[in-house]
Design a protein around this motif. Structure first.
Motif, PDB file in Angstrom:
ATOM      1  N   UNK B 216       1.316  -1.396  -0.205  1.00 24.95           N
ATOM      2  CA  UNK B 216      -0.060   0.469  -0.446  1.00 24.95           C
ATOM      3  C   UNK B 216       0.860   1.492  -0.167  1.00 24.95           C
ATOM      4  N   UNK B 217       1.850   1.334   0.440  1.00 26.34           N
ATOM      5  CA  UNK B 217       3.054   2.917   0.409  1.00 26.34           C
ATOM      6  C   UNK B 217       3.440   2.815  -0.508  1.00 26.34           C
ATOM      7  N   UNK B 218       4.135   0.926  -1.611  1.00 24.74           N
ATOM      8  CA  UNK B 218       4.491   1.566  -2.865  1.00 24.74           C
ATOM      9  C   UNK B 218       3.370   1.911  -4.267  1.00 24.74           C
ATOM     10  N   UNK B 219       2.442   1.276  -4.245  1.00 22.48           N
ATOM     11  CA  UNK B 219       1.332   1.106  -5.151  1.00 22.48           C
ATOM     12  C   UNK B 219       0.503   2.289  -4.913  1.00 22.48           C
ATOM     13  N   UNK B 220      -0.255   2.815  -6.401  1.00 21.50           N
ATOM     14  CA  UNK B 220      -1.412   2.617  -6.422  1.00 21.50           C
ATOM     15  C   UNK B 220      -2.687   2.369  -5.794  1.00 21.50           C
ATOM     16  N   UNK B 221      -3.030   1.547  -6.714  1.00 14.90           N
ATOM     17  CA  UNK B 221      -4.480   0.258  -6.452  1.00 14.90           C
ATOM     18  C   UNK B 221      -3.308  -1.095  -5.202  1.00 14.90           C
ATOM     19  N   UNK B 222      -3.960  -1.532  -4.803  1.00 14.55           N
ATOM     20  CA  UNK B 222      -4.208  -3.079  -4.199  1.00 14.55           C
ATOM     21  C   UNK B 222      -4.872  -4.212  -5.015  1.00 14.55           C
ATOM     22  N   UNK B 234      -9.012  -2.435  -4.216  1.00 17.46           N
ATOM     23  CA  UNK B 234      -9.115  -1.334  -3.822  1.00 17.46           C
ATOM     24  C   UNK B 234      -8.289   0.074  -4.136  1.00 17.46           C
ATOM     25  N   UNK B 235      -8.326   1.318  -3.407  1.00 15.39           N
ATOM     26  CA  UNK B 235      -6.685   2.837  -4.005  1.00 15.39           C
ATOM     27  C   UNK B 235      -6.389   2.211  -2.408  1.00 15.39           C
ATOM     28  N   UNK B 236      -4.350   2.588  -2.812  1.00 18.17           N
ATOM     29  CA  UNK B 236      -4.150   1.882  -1.769  1.00 18.17           C
ATOM     30  C   UNK B 236      -4.151   3.217  -0.638  1.00 18.17           C
ATOM     31  N   UNK B 237      -4.788   4.309  -0.497  1.00 16.42           N
ATOM     32  CA  UNK B 237      -4.848   5.288   0.128  1.00 16.42           C
ATOM     33  C   UNK B 237      -6.035   4.906   0.436  1.00 16.42           C
ATOM     34  N   UNK B 238      -6.996   4.407   0.406  1.00 14.40           N
ATOM     35  CA  UNK B 238      -8.107   3.200   1.377  1.00 14.40           C
ATOM     36  C   UNK B 238      -7.734   2.198   1.525  1.00 14.40           C
ATOM     37  N   UNK B 239      -6.675   1.743   2.186  1.00 12.75           N
ATOM     38  CA  UNK B 239      -6.508   0.643   2.886  1.00 12.75           C
ATOM     39  C   UNK B 239      -6.981   0.146   4.421  1.00 12.75           C
ATOM     40  N   UNK B 240      -6.810   1.975   4.993  1.00 11.41           N
ATOM     41  CA  UNK B 240      -8.087   1.676   6.369  1.00 11.41           C
ATOM     42  C   UNK B 240      -8.854   1.720   6.389  1.00 11.41           C
ATOM     43  N   UNK B 241      -9.695   1.666   4.868  1.00  7.46           N
ATOM     44  CA  UNK B 241     -11.062   1.799   5.295  1.00  7.46           C
ATOM     45  C   UNK B 241     -11.456   0.605   4.601  1.00  7.46           C
TER      46      UNK B 241
END
Lengths: 338, 275
Positions: B216-222, B234-241
């Motif tokens: 999630x740190x390196x990628x845009x999407x996971x 999901x978007x890497x930034x949204x991982x917490x959700x």
């Protein structure tokens, strides 16, 4: 880096004289404990008792075994293997005469075996489980299980007796006897040096059949080893890397996979060659090939112990030399050992 | 460059019937950094390798669509695939100890990659290889070029691997757990190197890992995979959700430095995830 490598080389080199000594000792002992009386072989069984006793004395057979061994060893280091009763030549002369024939046969056989066995081994591995793999398995299995004299006799029956496309037993047509001077002792080479093409073609024709029969067994062995090595190597991750680089299948197989087993194959090849040099006895007998194997067999049947010991030693030393060669090649060629 | 995978299934025949390794995976990957996360056996490596058609011979692959930049990977012949492999998409694997050819020097392996896709001569390829080794921040590229893989450390080996895969300037790099076999400190260096190279060359990256925070740190999407399926994308930034139980479970199992010492959570696996 260099020190452990030198150490290993030194250890290998140091093991050679020890092995050689063991070889001589064992060969000598086996020759002496055999229930064969070398005196009888010389004088015959009707000789008077005093003649027998005198010959026994001349041969030094009244001495204790260790003294006899010491005398034998002393002569050996001077290159004296004694005289053959059967041929009345020195054993060294006999070996110089007979060994090249065996070498010629074994060399031709190993070349045929390598040229056929290695590619079909690679093919079988690449096409694992396919029909061609099964065919190759049957061919190589036959090579492992068929006794060599059966194959030799069948070959003679088919190619010489029935189809008449191969010359019969022997090393050359008797018309050509002594036509080329002996230089290497290899008839095919000597005739080429002398420029005698007829002799060359005759020698080659005589060579093909026994060499082919002999080669079949090494071919089977080489093919099976190659297949096993290749299967193992083709599973490697670096093969996926090579394919991921977009290389052609031929390059992946030959450069990357085969390149990894080549060194191991060279060792196997060297040992197989040594095996052929010593193990051609039956083939030589069936094809009346005047080589060391035949010399050894006839000497043994005639209780000609000097000849038996001498020929056995030559075989042993050859095997040892090739073992050493294989070891050195491995160290030299494999970057991981180097 | 875009990759379109629709309803991909990969089966392996076994003595007891077929084992389904990948069960209906769909994903679209563009010029981005795309992460695939999952545990061992979740099918993430197989999915990524199917793009290059580098699966074991026994694999039975089916898909409604499996295309690389419009090229149908399912139906392309070998030479068409070879034009993609290496040239347009590279693959970096886990452990350079196994993924580099042990009897070829590092330089020779990179030169081979150069020469496979360009008309470069021997000397030119050699210069390019040394230049590439310098680009992956090897201090002594000439020495390393002449070294055999067993003479290199894991981190160096992985740099050689990266240099080799970058040689023909591909548009996509698939990195299959590129740092799992390396020491923690080296891991960070290699990832930073990959990140820099991919960004500066404008390449797409598919990063496969079992390390969720790292990806999630390196990628845009996971994409999170579980038992042969993508359970969540999901978007890497949204991982917490993240919504899926498996993803949430993974996140909850992670130890943190800030919280008090306590027993870590153990993932409670819901059989429904397998459906």
């Amino acid at each position: 880096m260099a020190t452990p490598r030198l150490k290993a080389l030194a250890a290998t080199a140091a093991s050679v004289p020890i092995t050689l000594f063991g070889l001589v000792l064992v060969t000598f002992l086996i020759g002496r404990v055999m229930p064969i009386d070398p005196v009888l072989a010389i004088v015959g069984d009707r000789a008077p008792a005093d003649v027998v006793a005198q010959v026994r004395l001349e041969l030094g057979l009244d001495e204790p075994l260790y003294v006899q061994f010491w005398i034998y060893l002393g002569k050996l280091v001077q290159g004296d293997l004694g005289r053959s009763v059967m041929t009345s030549h020195t054993v060294v002369d006999d070996i110089i005469r007979f060994f090249p024939a065996t070498m010629e046969l074994a060399t031709a056989a190993i070349i045929i075996a390598a040229l056929l066995g290695i590619p079909i081994g690679v093919l079988a591995a690449v096409k694992q489980g396919s029909r061609i793999d099964h065919v190759i398995r049957v061919i190589t299995l036959a090579g492992h299980s068929l006794p060599i004299f059966v194959l030799a006799l069948i070959s003679l029956l088919v190619f010489y007796a029935t189809l008449e496309i191969a010359p019969g037993p022997g090393r050359q047509n008797i018309l050509f006897d002594d036509m080329v001077p002996t230089i290497t002792g290899l008839l095919t080479v000597d005739s080429l040096i002398a420029g005698e093409w007829e002799v060359f073609w005759d020698a080659l024709a005589h060579l093909v059949q026994p060499a082919g029969v002999l080669a079949y067994f090494s071919m089977a062995y080489l093919a099976r080893m190659t297949r096993a090595f290749m299967l193992d190597t083709l599973k490697g991750e670096f093969i996926i890397t090579a394919r991921a680089k977009g290389l052609s299948p031929a390059r992946v197989i030959w450069k990357h996979a085969f390149g990894n087993i080549a060194v191991r194959l060279i060792t196997i090849l060297a040992l197989a060659y040594a095996g052929l040099l010593e193990g051609a006895v039956i083939t030589e007998t069936v094809f009346s090939w005047p080589g060391l194997g035949q010399y050894l067999t006839i000497s043994l049947l005639n209780a000609d112990m000097n000849a038996v010991l001498g020929a056995t030693l030559v075989v042993g030393v050859t095997y040892l030399a090739f073992n050493l060669l294989a070891d050195l090649l491995y160290r030299l060629l494999d970057p991981r050992v180097r | 460059m875009d990759i379109n995978i629709q309803n991909l299934t990969i089966d392996f025949p076994t003595a007891q019937g077929t084992s389904q390794a990948v069960r209906g995976v769909s994903m679209k990957i563009g010029r981005e950094k795309f992460g695939i996360v999952g545990e061992s056996g979740s099918g993430k490596s197989l999915t990524a390798r199917s793009i290059l058609r580098l699966l074991p011979d026994s694999a039975i692959v089916r898909a409604d669509a499996l295309t690389f930049d419009g090229i149908d990977v399912m139906r392309a012949d070998e030479s068409a695939m070879r034009a993609i492999r290496g040239r347009r998409a590279g693959l970096i694997m886990q452990d350079p100890k196994f993924s580099l050819n042990p009897v070829m020097t590092a330089g020779a392996q990179i030169e081979e990659a150069v020469r496979a896709h360009t008309k470069a001569g021997r000397r030119e390829a050699r210069e390019k290889a040394i230049d590439l080794l310098a680009q992956v921040q090897i201090r002594d590229p000439r020495r390393v070029a002449d070294a055999y893989p067993h003479e290199l450390s894991g981190g160096m080996g992985q740099r050689v691997m990266i240099a080799m895969m970058l040689a023909p300037d591909p548009e996509l790099l698939i990195a299959d757990e590129p740092t799992s076999a390396l020491d923690a400190t080296v891991q960070a260096e290699i990832l930073r190197l990959l990140d820099n190279l991919v960004s500066s060359r404008g390449m797409a990256l598919v990063l496969i890992s079992h390390d969720l925070p790292l990806v999630s740190h390196f990628c845009d999407r996971v994409a999170v995979m579980y038992a042969g399926r993508v359970v969540e994308e999901l978007k890497a930034a949204d991982l917490a959700h993240a919504k899926h139980g498996y993803t949430r479970g993974l996140l909850e199992c992670l130890p943190t430095l800030s919280q008090e010492k306590r027993r870590l959570n153990v993932m409670a696996r819901d059989p429904a995830w397998l459906a």
